[in-house]
Design a protein around this motif. Structure first.
Motif, mmCIF file in Angstrom:
data_model
loop_
_atom_site.group_PDB
_atom_site.id
_atom_site.type_symbol
_atom_site.label_atom_id
_atom_site.label_comp_id
_atom_site.label_asym_id
_atom_site.label_seq_id
_atom_site.Cartn_x
_atom_site.Cartn_y
_atom_site.Cartn_z
ATOM 1 N N TYR A 1 0.808 -1.214 0.000
ATOM 2 C CA TYR A 1 0.000 0.000 0.000
ATOM 3 C C TYR A 1 0.848 1.273 0.000
ATOM 4 O O TYR A 1 0.308 2.374 -0.003
ATOM 5 N N MET A 2 2.165 1.113 -0.016
ATOM 6 C CA MET A 2 3.100 2.225 -0.189
ATOM 7 C C MET A 2 4.209 1.758 -1.131
ATOM 8 O O MET A 2 5.342 1.503 -0.707
ATOM 9 N N PRO A 3 3.928 1.584 -2.422
ATOM 10 C CA PRO A 3 4.897 0.962 -3.337
ATOM 11 C C PRO A 3 6.187 1.745 -3.505
ATOM 12 O O PRO A 3 7.143 1.224 -4.075
ATOM 13 N N GLU A 4 6.219 2.996 -3.023
ATOM 14 C CA GLU A 4 7.478 3.734 -3.072
ATOM 15 C C GLU A 4 8.480 3.206 -2.042
ATOM 16 O O GLU A 4 9.658 3.571 -2.080
ATOM 17 N N VAL A 5 8.019 2.359 -1.126
ATOM 18 C CA VAL A 5 8.908 1.673 -0.182
ATOM 19 C C VAL A 5 9.198 0.292 -0.757
ATOM 20 O O VAL A 5 8.322 -0.572 -0.816
ATOM 21 N N TRP A 6 10.442 0.071 -1.219
ATOM 22 C CA TRP A 6 10.754 -1.185 -1.886
ATOM 23 C C TRP A 6 12.251 -1.452 -1.824
ATOM 24 O O TRP A 6 13.032 -0.619 -1.386
ATOM 25 N N GLY A 7 12.626 -2.626 -2.285
ATOM 26 C CA GLY A 7 14.028 -2.984 -2.387
ATOM 27 C C GLY A 7 14.176 -4.218 -3.256
ATOM 28 O O GLY A 7 13.216 -4.965 -3.471
ATOM 29 N N ARG A 8 15.354 -4.438 -3.800
ATOM 30 C CA ARG A 8 15.615 -5.644 -4.591
ATOM 31 C C ARG A 8 17.035 -6.105 -4.362
ATOM 32 O O ARG A 8 17.928 -5.333 -4.017
ATOM 33 N N SER A 9 17.227 -7.402 -4.568
ATOM 34 C CA SER A 9 18.554 -7.994 -4.419
ATOM 35 C C SER A 9 19.285 -7.923 -5.759
ATOM 36 O O SER A 9 18.752 -7.427 -6.749
ATOM 37 N N GLU A 10 20.482 -8.469 -5.786
ATOM 38 C CA GLU A 10 21.201 -8.615 -7.050
ATOM 39 C C GLU A 10 20.622 -9.782 -7.836
ATOM 40 O O GLU A 10 20.028 -10.711 -7.283
#
Length: 712
Positions: free
Chosen positions: A696-705
């Protein structure tokens, strides 16, 4: 196959002939016989029985292939040749590749010889491997043919053909869109430039035009219809494009692959699968505890579907409404936690929509309205107005809501009195705008601020959609309400569009035409030619020209979709940090090849600096590995490696190409979770980055390599 009218003869025997489906399998034939007694009032006589019959052929070819591939994957596909005859022979096996007719170039390329000859013993089985590479996105098909020769003759022939989809990684595909309208005859030119190096087989630029503001909702509707997760709130939100847009305009182009009745039926069944014994709804399938707010929301959507004419079991809906009533505190309760008041406001609104008015509860909540956020007061206003539009309190609450609006020359937005964001009730400013707009359209449909609220709501879109399922759902309902009230003026105009120098459409619009016109420039037509071995680069800005001539407003949409040419982008952290490590029985993988059949573990580490609600963690899997249910086998023997489910996880889904892990309430800190896999197909496969985001807050995200994995 179903035969329902067979009559037995005098000896009690029924005979018939039927054609079985064309399939090599074991069929179960089930028979149920019944007969009335002669007096026609006593209970009848019944009998059941079943039998099995196997359909086979002396010579069979089966395919052993991955479920799907990603561009750049190289995989082994095998023909399993089974000789059931009593003679040995030599089998000539051939691989035939069929590219997707909708793509340019070859989707699948053979990396080995396409033919092979093998000796097959009588009653024996032989595995014949081939190697292919996926070069382009598409729905390619492969065919395996085999002919068994024994002596001078042919002893058998068979073939199998099946689809092998080549799909880009969904979490790496990006989309943007912009919207506008033309109210005069002047043409406009809009330049579009794509970023950096992009894949030539994914996406393109599209332009569409329509005569209704609803024509600009296709991205929001598609975002709901194709949303990849399925809690009770998200499943309920997926139904709203059908029950709201199609209720207003039965021809709205939603792009459903199935009949709307079938789509709604499946959605209703999934919602009801989350209904608990009390009648309320859990947040995930299998939950025993009711999520009070999401339960009220699901009950509202089920009521909308029922009133729109879709089949919703009346008993289940009644049970949900009774649970909603039971969760309201006594109207004269001296103390109620302020944080629960917005849930009570939603419940009173949902009950009022079902004509179950709670006057005492409404009056009690009206007395405490200062403790409610703006969207809670809008729910209360709609409940009061539906019960009695002439109540003085309706006018009072309407004026107070109007006073909470921030008006600009062209737009208006709601000013919440407190910070209601990030809570358990899915709040966001965009959702508040939509709920207040729906409320004002009911009680003051001619108020001048309504058009500003609608413009402000549309202005909040990013890439054609709002931030999350709640914003998309309520915004879609509000704009549909706006169109129902405001789009009644006549219109008659001609719309034209050019992409580059090429005219793509010219169409007449007489009245509200929701189908509109659309044209797409595919990515290969946009990119500059690239030298062999280099990624394609976007060309100079592509100019789109739009023109409207006549009477009325033409609404347009420009959209672009692309995937970066780099398959393994670097890790990123925007409020969430995700790390992923593959492990074998003897330790970390560290780039080593995996043996076919090996058990593999993925150890995930998810870190957050603050408390974040409703987090989704997507872990794409290499095409040659498949997820294993951790509770399979005696003593959970399927999960043979060490590792455990994180205590913080709320739900986990195993899909054909990924595992998705959900956390309803992620506390700050570092958290661990293990996923178990098994190597099922040989090859060299892409391992896209794991991706985490606050739903519900897609601006909070992260991804791995990202990485690559080899299975031998």
């Amino acid at each position: 196959m179903f035969l329902a009218d067979l009559a037995a003869d005098a000896s009690g025997v029924a005979r018939t002939k039927a054609l079985l489906p064309e399939n090599l399998t074991t069929f179960r034939i089930f028979a149920l016989a019944s007969a009335r007694l002669e007096d026609k009032t006593s209970p009848g006589r019944f009998g059941v029985g079943d039998a099995r019959t196997t359909v086979t052929t002396p010579f069979i070819v089966r395919a052993a292939v991955p479920r799907q591939l990603r561009p750049g994957d190289a995989a082994e596909v095998a023909a399993i040749v089974q000789n059931f005859t009593d003679v040995a022979g030599k089998a000539a096996v051939e691989l035939v590749l069929h590219d997707d007719t909708g793509t340019k170039g070859q989707d699948l390329v053979a990396m080995s010889s396409k033919t092979s000859e093998v000796e097959v013993p009588a009653g024996g089985q032989v595995r014949v491997p081939f190697t292919i590479r996926a070069d382009a996105v598409g729905e390619a098909k492969l065919e395996l043919r085999a002919v068994l020769k024994a002596g001078a003759g042919q002893a058998g022939r068979d073939a199998v053909k099946l689809a092998l989809p080549v799909e880009p990684e969904r979490t790496l595909t990006e989309k943007v869109a912009m919207y506008g309208s033309l109210a005069d005859d002047r043409a406009i030119a809009i330049p579009i430039k794509l970023p950096g190096a992009v894949r030539p087989d994914v996406g393109g630029v599209s332009v569409s035009a329509s005569s209704s503001l609803l024509g600009g909702l296709e991205d929001a509707a598609d975002a709901l219809l194709t949303y990849p997760y399925g809690c009770v709130e998200q499943t309920s939100s997926r139904l709203l494009p059908v029950v709201s847009l199609l209720a207003l305009h039965g021809t709205y182009p939603l792009g459903l692959r199935e009949d709307p009745q079938v789509f709604v039926k499946a959605g209703v069944e999934r919602i009801l699968a989350m209904q608990t014994s009390s009648g309320g709804f859990g947040y995930w399938p299998g939950d025993d505890d009711v999520h009070p707010y999401a339960s009220g929301y699901a009950t509202w959507v089920l009521g909308l579907a029922a009133r729109a004419g879709y089949p919703v079991p009346a008993a289940a809906l009644e049970k949900a409404l009774v649970d909603l009533e039971a969760r309201l505190p006594p109207a004269d309760a001296p103390q109620r936690w302020a944080g629960e008041l917005e849930r009570h406001a939603l419940a009173l609104h949902v009950l009022a929509e079902a004509d179950r008015f709670k006057r005492e509860h409404v009056d009690a909540l009206f007395a405490r309205r200062a403790d409610l956020p703006a969207y809670g007061r809008a729910f209360l206003l709609m409940a009061m107005h539906r019960a009695d539009p002439q109540r003085p309190e309706v006018a009072t609450l309407t004026q107070e809501l109007l006073a909470d609006l921030e008006e600009l020359p062209a737009t208006a937005h709601v000013l919440e009195r407190d910070d209601w964001s990030g809570g358990r009730y899915f709040h966001s400013d965009g959702r508040s705008d939509a709920i207040i707009l729906s409320a004002l359209l009911r009680v003051r449909p001619e108020h001048a601020v309504i058009e500003k609220l609608a413009r402000g709501l549309l202005e909040r879109r990013i890439g054609g959609t709002w931030r999350n399922t709640q914003e998309n759902a309520y915004a879609l309902v509000a704009i549909t309400d706006y169109a129902r009230v405001r789009e009644a003026d006549p219109l008659d105009f001609v719309g034209r569009a050019w992409v580059g120098r090429k005219p793509v459409f010219e169409a007449s619009f007489l009245g509200r035409d929701l189908k509109g016109q659309e044209a797409t420039a595919k990515m290969p037509d946009i990119l500059k030619p690239a030298r062999a071995g280099e990624p394609a680069a976007a060309s100079a800005p592509l100019t789109v020209v739009l023109q409207r001539q006549g009477q009325g407003r033409m609404y347009y949409r420009l959209g672009a979709e692309w995937a970066p040419a780099e398959p393994n982008p670097p890790a990123r952290e925007h409020g969430l940090e995700i790390r992923r490590e593959l492990r074998l029985g003897d330790g970390a993988l560290n780039g080593r090849p995996i043996a076919i059949g090996d058990a593999v573990a993925i150890d995930l580490t998810l870190s957050a600096r603050t408390r974040i609600r409703y987090v989704a963690l997507e872990v794409p899997l290499p095409a040659g590995l498949e997820a294993v249910q951790r509770d399979l086998g005696k003593g959970q023997a399927a999960a043979r490696l060490s590792g455990s489910r994180g205590w913080w996880t709320s739900y986990e889904e195993l899909r054909r190409d990924r595992v998705v892990v959900f956390a309803d309430d992620l506390p700050p800190g570092t958290h661990h979770h293990t996923i178990f896999l098994r190597a099922t197909s040989r090859g060299d496969f892409s391992l896209p980055p794991a991706h985490a985001e606050a739903m519900y807050m897609p601006e909070v995200w992260g991804r791995s390599e990202g990485a690559r994995v080899t299975v031998r």
